[in-house]
Design an enzyme around this catalytic site. Structure first.
Site, mmCIF file in Angstrom:
data_model
loop_
_atom_site.group_PDB
_atom_site.id
_atom_site.type_symbol
_atom_site.label_atom_id
_atom_site.label_comp_id
_atom_site.label_asym_id
_atom_site.label_seq_id
_atom_site.Cartn_x
_atom_site.Cartn_y
_atom_site.Cartn_z
ATOM 1 N N GLU A 41 27.024 85.129 34.917
ATOM 2 C CA GLU A 41 28.628 85.750 35.195
ATOM 3 C C GLU A 41 29.671 85.424 34.689
ATOM 4 O OE1 GLU A 41 27.877 84.941 39.587
ATOM 5 O OE2 GLU A 41 28.259 83.507 39.256
ATOM 6 N N HIS A 83 25.075 81.338 42.553
ATOM 7 C CA HIS A 83 26.651 82.203 42.143
ATOM 8 C C HIS A 83 27.621 81.810 42.652
ATOM 9 C CE1 HIS A 83 28.884 86.588 42.467
ATOM 10 N NE2 HIS A 83 27.465 86.823 42.718
#
Length: 221
Positions: free
Chosen positions: A148, A99
């Site tokens: 993302e 992430h």
């Protein structure tokens, strides 16, 4: 028809009482989820809430699976503070890897991400590899990615569906089986993403913390 993935990332939020309240609330909205035959709903709470979340999913008979927000690049052993894949598999089927917040705040490198994917696959967990753009390398064996864009993480400013579709189509053409969008996903914009051919689901963060909003995302898909 391929499944549509809804992956709620709680990040570093919620106490045990908050978790109990979240599950109690969303259990009362089960009838609003709609057809679940082609949906995979995955929750990624903090590590220490996995056991509680697993118990509450069973108690309320919810159609959810669990994922972890991270995994150690090492086996079980003398690695203080780390949670190994072999420990996680007791509760989860999926694990988020790489992430952007971990890359930024904990200086995770592409090499570390690859090591984590390797550990996850060894224990038959499904890594969800986060990518920030077309130049993010994909570790060997990874079959699920989540695009993302950094500017959209936690800002409330989602990418536009056309740009997300272009990025995820690029990875689909490289052989990635499941391609997901994450970044300020909410009930109002979720359908505009998942209706794109190369977007197999979403990875909401902030709106997964609110049971009502998360239920609306599931329903709207």
């Amino acid at each position: 028809m391929n499944k549509t993935y809804i992956i709620g990332n709680w990040k570093s939020n919620k106490t045990s009482s908050d978790v109990r309240g979240w599950f109690e609330s969303i259990s009362q909205m089960k009838s609003e989820f709609g057809d679940l035959d082609n949906k995979a709903i995955i929750l990624c709470p903090p590590f220490h809430h996995l056991a509680l979340s697993s118990a509450l999913i069973q108690e309320y008979e919810l159609p959810f699976e669990l994922g972890a927000q991270d995994v150690s690049p090492f086996e079980m052993g003398a690695y203080t503070g780390e949670i190994a894949a072999a420990q996680l598999k007791e509760y989860v089927s999926y694990v988020i890897v790489g992430h952007s917040e971990r890359r930024k705040n904990f200086s995770e490198t592409d090499e570390m991400v690859a090591a984590k994917v390797k550990m996850a696959l060894k224990e038959e967990l499904k890594p969800i590899v986060c990518v920030q753009g077309k130049d993010t390398p994909i570790p060997e064996g990874a079959k699920i990615i989540a695009y993302e864009p950094v500017f959209a993480i936690g800002t409330g400013k989602a990418d536009n569906p056309e740009d997300a579709e272009e990025v995820l189509k690029f990875f689909r053409e490289k052989g990635i089986e499941t391609t997901i969008y994450g970044g300020s996903v909410n009930p109002d914009n979720v359908l505009s993403f998942v209706e794109k051919d190369s977007i197999d689901g979403v990875l909401p963060g902030t709106d997964s913390l609110d049971p009502k909003l998360f239920a609306e995302i599931i329903h709207n898909i």
